[in-house]
Design an enzyme around this catalytic site. Structure first.
Site, PDB file in Angstrom:
ATOM      1  N   SER A  24    -100.399  69.861  97.539  1.00 39.83           N
ATOM      2  CA  SER A  24    -101.489  70.628  96.937  1.00 39.83           C
ATOM      3  C   SER A  24    -101.422  72.099  97.343  1.00 39.83           C
ATOM      4  O   SER A  24    -102.266  72.891  96.933  1.00 39.83           O
ATOM      5  CB  SER A  24    -102.839  70.026  97.330  1.00 39.83           C
ATOM      6  OG  SER A  24    -102.957  69.945  98.730  1.00 39.83           O
ATOM      7  N   ASN A 111    -109.807  65.073 106.204  1.00 37.94           N
ATOM      8  CA  ASN A 111    -110.852  64.649 105.269  1.00 37.94           C
ATOM      9  C   ASN A 111    -112.137  65.464 105.417  1.00 37.94           C
ATOM     10  O   ASN A 111    -112.723  65.904 104.420  1.00 37.94           O
ATOM     11  CB  ASN A 111    -111.153  63.158 105.440  1.00 37.94           C
ATOM     12  CG  ASN A 111    -109.967  62.302 105.017  1.00 37.94           C
ATOM     13  OD1 ASN A 111    -109.017  62.806 104.420  1.00 37.94           O
ATOM     14  ND2 ASN A 111    -110.020  61.018 105.325  1.00 37.94           N
ATOM     15  N   THR A 156    -134.671  80.978  62.219  1.00 38.54           N
ATOM     16  CA  THR A 156    -134.498  79.550  62.510  1.00 38.54           C
ATOM     17  C   THR A 156    -133.529  79.073  61.433  1.00 38.54           C
ATOM     18  O   THR A 156    -133.543  79.597  60.312  1.00 38.54           O
ATOM     19  CB  THR A 156    -135.827  78.763  62.414  1.00 38.54           C
ATOM     20  OG1 THR A 156    -136.339  78.901  61.088  1.00 38.54           O
ATOM     21  CG2 THR A 156    -136.865  79.276  63.410  1.00 38.54           C
ATOM     22  N   SER A 278    -106.608  95.362  64.936  1.00 38.51           N
ATOM     23  CA  SER A 278    -105.696  94.442  64.276  1.00 38.51           C
ATOM     24  C   SER A 278    -104.352  95.126  64.103  1.00 38.51           C
ATOM     25  O   SER A 278    -104.288  96.331  63.868  1.00 38.51           O
ATOM     26  CB  SER A 278    -106.253  94.037  62.913  1.00 38.51           C
ATOM     27  OG  SER A 278    -105.206  93.595  62.066  1.00 38.51           O
ATOM     28  N   LYS A 284    -109.978  97.191  61.198  1.00 38.94           N
ATOM     29  CA  LYS A 284    -110.592  96.120  61.992  1.00 38.94           C
ATOM     30  C   LYS A 284    -111.010  96.556  63.384  1.00 38.94           C
ATOM     31  O   LYS A 284    -110.350  97.330  64.052  1.00 38.94           O
ATOM     32  CB  LYS A 284    -109.604  94.969  62.137  1.00 38.94           C
ATOM     33  CG  LYS A 284    -109.341  94.255  60.827  1.00 38.94           C
ATOM     34  CD  LYS A 284    -110.438  93.281  60.480  1.00 38.94           C
ATOM     35  CE  LYS A 284    -110.188  91.968  61.195  1.00 38.94           C
ATOM     36  NZ  LYS A 284    -111.226  90.994  60.860  1.00 38.94           N
ATOM     37  N   ASN A 286    -112.436  94.022  66.312  1.00 35.03           N
ATOM     38  CA  ASN A 286    -112.775  92.614  66.497  1.00 35.03           C
ATOM     39  C   ASN A 286    -113.506  92.346  67.808  1.00 35.03           C
ATOM     40  O   ASN A 286    -113.208  92.965  68.832  1.00 35.03           O
ATOM     41  CB  ASN A 286    -111.498  91.766  66.457  1.00 35.03           C
ATOM     42  CG  ASN A 286    -110.856  91.769  65.077  1.00 35.03           C
ATOM     43  OD1 ASN A 286    -111.558  91.815  64.071  1.00 35.03           O
ATOM     44  ND2 ASN A 286    -109.546  91.739  65.045  1.00 35.03           N
ATOM     45  N   TYR A 318    -112.585  58.549 101.349  1.00 33.30           N
ATOM     46  CA  TYR A 318    -111.619  59.468 100.747  1.00 33.30           C
ATOM     47  C   TYR A 318    -110.507  58.712 100.038  1.00 33.30           C
ATOM     48  O   TYR A 318    -109.981  57.737 100.557  1.00 33.30           O
ATOM     49  CB  TYR A 318    -110.992  60.379 101.823  1.00 33.30           C
ATOM     50  CG  TYR A 318    -109.968  61.354 101.258  1.00 33.30           C
ATOM     51  CD1 TYR A 318    -110.374  62.593 100.760  1.00 33.30           C
ATOM     52  CD2 TYR A 318    -108.614  61.017 101.175  1.00 33.30           C
ATOM     53  CE1 TYR A 318    -109.455  63.473 100.207  1.00 33.30           C
ATOM     54  CE2 TYR A 318    -107.690  61.900 100.629  1.00 33.30           C
ATOM     55  CZ  TYR A 318    -108.114  63.124 100.151  1.00 33.30           C
ATOM     56  OH  TYR A 318    -107.203  63.989  99.604  1.00 33.30           O
ATOM     57  N   GLN A 323    -107.872  64.970  95.634  1.00 36.39           N
ATOM     58  CA  GLN A 323    -107.097  66.212  95.664  1.00 36.39           C
ATOM     59  C   GLN A 323    -107.095  66.864  94.272  1.00 36.39           C
ATOM     60  O   GLN A 323    -106.872  68.064  94.152  1.00 36.39           O
ATOM     61  CB  GLN A 323    -105.667  65.914  96.119  1.00 36.39           C
ATOM     62  CG  GLN A 323    -104.791  67.136  96.279  1.00 36.39           C
ATOM     63  CD  GLN A 323    -103.537  66.822  97.076  1.00 36.39           C
ATOM     64  OE1 GLN A 323    -103.584  66.696  98.289  1.00 36.39           O
ATOM     65  NE2 GLN A 323    -102.422  66.655  96.387  1.00 36.39           N
ATOM     66  N   LYS A 326    -109.604  70.151  92.616  1.00 39.19           N
ATOM     67  CA  LYS A 326    -109.595  71.595  92.888  1.00 39.19           C
ATOM     68  C   LYS A 326    -109.188  72.475  91.708  1.00 39.19           C
ATOM     69  O   LYS A 326    -109.912  73.407  91.342  1.00 39.19           O
ATOM     70  CB  LYS A 326    -108.657  71.884  94.062  1.00 39.19           C
ATOM     71  CG  LYS A 326    -109.173  71.290  95.364  1.00 39.19           C
ATOM     72  CD  LYS A 326    -108.154  71.388  96.475  1.00 39.19           C
ATOM     73  CE  LYS A 326    -108.491  70.445  97.607  1.00 39.19           C
ATOM     74  NZ  LYS A 326    -108.546  69.019  97.210  1.00 39.19           N
TER      75      LYS A 326
HETATM   76  N1  ARG Z   1    -104.823  67.998 100.408  1.00 40.89           N
HETATM   77  C1  ARG Z   1    -105.834  67.017 100.584  1.00 40.89           C
HETATM   78  C2  ARG Z   1    -106.894  67.166  99.494  1.00 40.89           C
HETATM   79  O1  ARG Z   1    -106.881  68.158  98.875  1.00 40.89           O
HETATM   80  C3  ARG Z   1    -106.466  67.131 101.920  1.00 40.89           C
HETATM   81  C4  ARG Z   1    -107.019  65.863 102.456  1.00 40.89           C
HETATM   82  C5  ARG Z   1    -105.941  64.932 102.787  1.00 40.89           C
HETATM   83  N2  ARG Z   1    -106.458  63.769 103.404  1.00 40.89           N
HETATM   84  C6  ARG Z   1    -105.760  62.617 103.422  1.00 40.89           C
HETATM   85  N3  ARG Z   1    -106.309  61.603 103.983  1.00 40.89           N
HETATM   86  N4  ARG Z   1    -104.584  62.510 102.865  1.00 40.89           N
HETATM   87  O2  ARG Z   1    -107.711  66.287  99.256  1.00 40.89           O
END
Ligand code: ARG
Length: 459
Positions: A24, A111, A156, A278, A284, A286, A318, A323, A326
């Protein structure tokens, strides 16, 4: 290949595909500052509690600052083999300070670490959203103040309904945005509990002080249940929900700006700074920014839905699924901030075309309700009958190809004998808006009072 992180348990390193799906760091490096801030607070607490020595604590806290400056200076080498921001930072810390780095993770897990980083990051985004909303509200208020008594058609069904004031229309969005800001404020208060110290899921046997880290990191209190602390992402969903509703409002305003800036409406002129041309049609200009805001909203709604889907089937606590919380949140937050900024620029720069607004306000029999109200008030007619009589007058005007004020008194009395010349007083658009003095109504005095109220609120 040996394993960079879990060499004790693992003899072999991960397959390249495993590394690709698992890492990640490509995106969670956005948490660098939060991660280091959290680790520094954790180290300070471990030191204060005597879990690690004061000198180790100092070394860790100093070393983390070095890591941060490397990351911010762009010299840090991120490694996919180290999976994520947490491991990347810790590994570099270990290169810089050696053995004490290995003590940082005492009483902690990735975690609670990632739950913490994400909370800190989302909290900042909520604050930024609230600020961005206020800037847009201020731009709308400036428009409202300038045009407190300018008339325009209120719609309306996108059909002319009754005349309203330009200021009143701008203030409608100020109200919506005020609720948007309050949604972020509510969500912020709800999420402001520290997960740090929940460790992997069960808490820890080390003598940690969760109040200390919570306070250091600006939280109201530590989260009360370690399982909940590491496993929920409802705070992200609260953010995405609030972002979605705010974005929906921006999209509606965008839609209006697209319509209003068309040659058919000519209600507003957008500035050159917030328009595009344009490549083929020289005439134009826009409203691209408005269109892009309207479109970006789809990404924000998408993120909200996507994260709901990621979370809905996960057992406590978890799972690596989390992951995937994000990237879409980053994208949604970036989209929202950019949309707010672009809308603020567009609104601040745009000029309302007052004659066109006024002309449109007076067309489409917009004062028919005023006429019906006059019949009720002056002739003591039941409103339903007044509605009918007015409908007949509209029909007559339509047949003659004119507007209501253009009918003669003879035309009027032909439909109802008791109508007098006084009726013409209520058929003008300025009379119409000035008469709407009920609380929340469109009268210019109301608009001025609301502008003053909002200015005070936002000051
Ligand atoms: N990169 C992980 C995430 O974004 C961090 C947590 C990892 N925890 C684990 N038990 N593998 O969630």
């Amino acid at each position: 290949a040996s394993n960079a992180m879990w060499g004790g348990r693992f003899a072999d390193g991960p397959d390249a595909i495993m590394e690709a799906i698992n890492a990640s760091i490509g995106f969670d490096q956005r948490f660098a500052r939060q991660d280091i801030e959290g680790s520094r607070a954790h180290a300070a607490m471990l030191g204060a509690q005597g879990v690690i020595t004061a000198s180790d604590m100092e070394a860790i806290r100093e070393g983390l600052l070095t890591v941060l400056s490397e990351i911010e200076g762009g010299t840090f080498q991120f490694s996919t083999a180290l999976e994520d921001i947490h491991m990347n930072v810790e590994a570099r810390l270990s290169e810089i300070i050696g053995e004490p780095a290995g003590r940082l993770h005492t009483g902690r897990s990735r975690n609670d670490q990632v739950a913490l980083d994400f909370r800190l990051w989302v909290r900042d985004q909520m604050d930024a959203a609230i600020e961005g909303i206020a800037a847009l509200q201020n731009a709308l208020l400036a428009q409202a103040e300038a045009g407190a008594d300018w008339v325009m058609p209120g719609f309306t069904h996108l059909q002319t309904a009754q005349p309203v004031t330009w200021g009143h229309h701008m203030l409608a969005y100020v109200e919506m945005l005020g609720r948007d800001a309050s949604r972020f404020t509510d969500a912020r208060a709800r999420m402001n509990e520290s997960p740090l110290g929940a460790a992997a899921l069960a808490g820890t046997s080390f003598d940690i002080d969760r109040d200390m880290t919570a306070t250091a990191l600006g939280f109201d209190r530590p989260a009360a249940n370690s399982l909940d602390a590491v496993s929920d992402r409802d705070f992200v969903l609260d953010f995405l929900n609030a972002a979605s509703i705010c974005a929906m409002h921006l999209s509606r305003l965008s839609e209006e700006l697209v319509i209003w800036s068309s040659a058919q409406f000519r209600f507003v002129t957008l500035s050159d700074r917030f328009s595009t041309g344009s490549s083929i049609m020289p005439q134009k200009k826009n409203p691209d920014a408005a269109e892009l805001i309207r479109a970006k909203v789809g990404r924000i709604f998408g993120a909200n839905t996507a994260l709901m889907m990621v979370m809905k089937g996960l057992p406590m606590t978890y799972s690596k699924d989390m992951q995937e919380d994000k990237e879409m949140t980053f994208d949604a937050a970036d989209s929202l901030m950019l949309a707010l900024a672009a809308m603020t620029g567009m609104v601040a720069d745009m000029s309302a075309n007052r004659p066109a607004l006024e002309q449109a306000a007076a067309s489409g029999f917009s004062t028919a309700t005023d006429l019906a109200d006059w019949l009720v008030r002056t002739l003591d007619m039941p409103f339903r009958e007044a509605h009918h009589v007015t409908g007949a007058l509209v029909k007559l005007a339509e047949d003659k190809g004119c507007d209501l004020p253009d009918l003669s008194l003879a035309d009027m009395t032909g439909v109802h004998p008791k109508i007098t010349r006084d009726v013409f007083d209520v058929l003008g658009v300025y009379n119409s808006v000035a008469s709407r003095t009920s609380y929340g109504g469109t009268a210019p005095d109301n608009v001025r009072a609301q502008v003053a109220r909002w200015k005070e609120r936002l000051a």
